[in-house]
Design a protein around this motif. Sequence first.
Motif, PDB file in Angstrom:
ATOM      1  N   MET A   1       1.719  32.170  -9.334  1.00  0.00           N
ATOM      2  CA  MET A   1       2.947  31.998  -8.809  1.00  0.00           C
ATOM      3  C   MET A   1       2.756  31.796  -6.996  1.00  0.00           C
ATOM      4  O   MET A   1       2.605  30.194  -6.314  1.00  0.00           O
ATOM      5  N   ASN A   2       2.162  32.865  -6.603  1.00  0.00           N
ATOM      6  CA  ASN A   2       1.502  32.859  -5.086  1.00  0.00           C
ATOM      7  C   ASN A   2       0.370  32.417  -4.878  1.00  0.00           C
ATOM      8  O   ASN A   2       0.079  32.205  -3.965  1.00  0.00           O
ATOM      9  N   LYS A   3      -0.875  31.605  -5.659  1.00  0.00           N
ATOM     10  CA  LYS A   3      -1.534  31.417  -5.786  1.00  0.00           C
ATOM     11  C   LYS A   3      -1.506  29.674  -5.559  1.00  0.00           C
ATOM     12  O   LYS A   3      -2.336  29.093  -5.127  1.00  0.00           O
ATOM     13  N   ARG A   4      -0.693  29.569  -6.442  1.00  0.00           N
ATOM     14  CA  ARG A   4      -0.013  28.116  -6.789  1.00  0.00           C
ATOM     15  C   ARG A   4       0.348  27.420  -5.403  1.00  0.00           C
ATOM     16  O   ARG A   4      -0.071  26.400  -4.985  1.00  0.00           O
ATOM     17  N   ILE A   5       1.358  28.389  -5.065  1.00  0.00           N
ATOM     18  CA  ILE A   5       2.243  28.462  -3.368  1.00  0.00           C
ATOM     19  C   ILE A   5       0.366  27.934  -2.517  1.00  0.00           C
ATOM     20  O   ILE A   5       0.218  26.674  -1.378  1.00  0.00           O
ATOM     21  N   GLY A   6      -0.280  28.785  -2.516  1.00  0.00           N
ATOM     22  CA  GLY A   6      -1.358  28.893  -1.157  1.00  0.00           C
ATOM     23  C   GLY A   6      -1.548  27.619  -1.820  1.00  0.00           C
ATOM     24  O   GLY A   6      -2.599  27.026  -0.861  1.00  0.00           O
ATOM     25  N   TYR A   7      -2.897  27.282  -2.934  1.00  0.00           N
ATOM     26  CA  TYR A   7      -3.493  26.013  -3.412  1.00  0.00           C
ATOM     27  C   TYR A   7      -2.464  24.972  -2.858  1.00  0.00           C
ATOM     28  O   TYR A   7      -3.327  23.937  -2.304  1.00  0.00           O
ATOM     29  N   ILE A   8      -1.380  24.884  -3.187  1.00  0.00           N
ATOM     30  CA  ILE A   8      -0.230  23.318  -2.146  1.00  0.00           C
ATOM     31  C   ILE A   8      -0.648  23.710  -0.925  1.00  0.00           C
ATOM     32  O   ILE A   8      -0.687  22.672  -0.323  1.00  0.00           O
ATOM     33  N   LEU A   9      -0.640  24.356  -0.029  1.00  0.00           N
ATOM     34  CA  LEU A   9      -0.360  25.047   1.342  1.00  0.00           C
ATOM     35  C   LEU A   9      -1.622  23.914   1.787  1.00  0.00           C
ATOM     36  O   LEU A   9      -2.021  23.234   2.512  1.00  0.00           O
ATOM     37  N   ILE A  10      -2.432  24.077   0.990  1.00  0.00           N
ATOM     38  CA  ILE A  10      -3.356  24.342   1.125  1.00  0.00           C
ATOM     39  C   ILE A  10      -3.861  22.857   1.481  1.00  0.00           C
ATOM     40  O   ILE A  10      -4.899  22.140   2.456  1.00  0.00           O
ATOM     41  N   ILE A  11      -3.829  22.178  -0.204  1.00  0.00           N
ATOM     42  CA  ILE A  11      -3.498  20.868  -0.635  1.00  0.00           C
ATOM     43  C   ILE A  11      -3.180  20.304   1.284  1.00  0.00           C
ATOM     44  O   ILE A  11      -3.875  18.864   1.482  1.00  0.00           O
TER      45      ILE A  11
END
Length: 82
Positions: A1-11
Amino acid sequence: MNKRIGYILIIVILIFAKLWIGLYDHDEFDEKHLFIKHRPIWKTHFYSPRGMSDMKLSEMSEEAKREQKLFDEFIIDNQVIQ
Protein backbone atom coordinates in the motif's frame (compact mmCIF):
# COMPACT_ATOMS: atom_id res chain seq x y z
CA MET A 1 0.00 0.00 0.00
CA ASN A 2 2.76 2.48 0.87
CA LYS A 3 4.64 1.73 -2.37
CA ARG A 4 1.48 2.45 -4.35
CA ILE A 5 1.09 5.84 -2.66
CA GLY A 6 4.75 6.57 -3.35
CA TYR A 7 4.36 5.73 -7.05
CA ILE A 8 1.23 7.88 -7.33
CA LEU A 9 3.04 10.77 -5.62
CA ILE A 10 5.97 10.49 -8.04
CA ILE A 11 3.60 10.48 -11.03
CA VAL A 12 1.77 13.55 -9.71
CA ILE A 13 5.06 15.40 -9.21
CA LEU A 14 6.23 14.52 -12.73
CA ILE A 15 2.95 15.73 -14.27
CA PHE A 16 3.13 18.93 -12.23
CA ALA A 17 6.71 19.50 -13.42
CA LYS A 18 5.73 18.85 -17.06
CA LEU A 19 2.94 21.43 -16.83
CA TRP A 20 4.83 24.18 -14.97
CA ILE A 21 8.53 23.88 -15.87
CA GLY A 22 9.77 24.78 -19.33
CA LEU A 23 12.96 24.89 -21.34
CA TYR A 24 13.69 27.50 -23.98
CA ASP A 25 16.41 28.08 -26.55
CA HIS A 26 17.74 31.61 -26.36
CA ASP A 27 17.03 33.29 -29.70
CA GLU A 28 20.38 35.12 -29.87
CA PHE A 29 22.82 32.80 -28.14
CA ASP A 30 23.01 29.04 -28.47
CA GLU A 31 21.94 28.34 -24.89
CA LYS A 32 19.10 26.46 -23.20
CA HIS A 33 17.45 27.77 -20.04
CA LEU A 34 14.89 26.43 -17.56
CA PHE A 35 11.99 28.65 -16.51
CA ILE A 36 8.69 28.52 -14.63
CA LYS A 37 5.66 28.90 -16.91
CA HIS A 38 3.03 31.52 -16.04
CA ARG A 39 0.22 29.06 -16.79
CA PRO A 40 0.13 25.29 -17.17
CA ILE A 41 0.63 23.99 -20.70
CA TRP A 42 1.75 20.54 -21.86
CA LYS A 43 4.45 22.00 -24.14
CA THR A 44 7.89 21.94 -22.51
CA HIS A 45 10.39 23.12 -25.15
CA PHE A 46 10.06 26.66 -26.52
CA TYR A 47 12.05 28.25 -29.34
CA SER A 48 11.79 31.22 -31.67
CA PRO A 49 11.57 30.28 -35.37
CA ARG A 50 12.21 33.95 -36.17
CA GLY A 51 15.38 34.11 -34.08
CA MET A 52 17.09 37.47 -34.45
CA SER A 53 15.84 38.07 -38.01
CA ASP A 54 13.29 40.71 -39.04
CA MET A 55 10.84 38.11 -40.36
CA LYS A 56 7.16 38.94 -39.84
CA LEU A 57 4.50 36.48 -38.70
CA SER A 58 2.76 36.80 -42.07
CA GLU A 59 5.90 35.40 -43.77
CA MET A 60 5.96 32.24 -41.60
CA SER A 61 4.27 28.87 -42.00
CA GLU A 62 1.34 28.09 -39.70
CA GLU A 63 3.49 25.88 -37.47
CA ALA A 64 6.22 28.53 -37.21
CA LYS A 65 3.57 31.16 -36.35
CA ARG A 66 2.23 28.94 -33.57
CA GLU A 67 5.74 28.37 -32.17
CA GLN A 68 6.60 32.08 -32.36
CA LYS A 69 3.37 33.11 -30.61
CA LEU A 70 4.03 30.63 -27.78
CA PHE A 71 7.64 31.82 -27.49
CA ASP A 72 6.46 35.44 -27.36
CA GLU A 73 3.79 34.67 -24.74
CA PHE A 74 5.90 32.54 -22.41
CA ILE A 75 9.36 34.05 -22.85
CA ILE A 76 9.21 37.61 -24.20
CA ASP A 77 5.93 38.85 -22.66
CA ASN A 78 6.76 37.42 -19.24
CA GLN A 79 10.30 38.84 -19.32
CA VAL A 80 12.03 35.48 -18.94
CA ILE A 81 14.84 36.75 -21.20
CA GLN A 82 16.66 39.65 -19.62
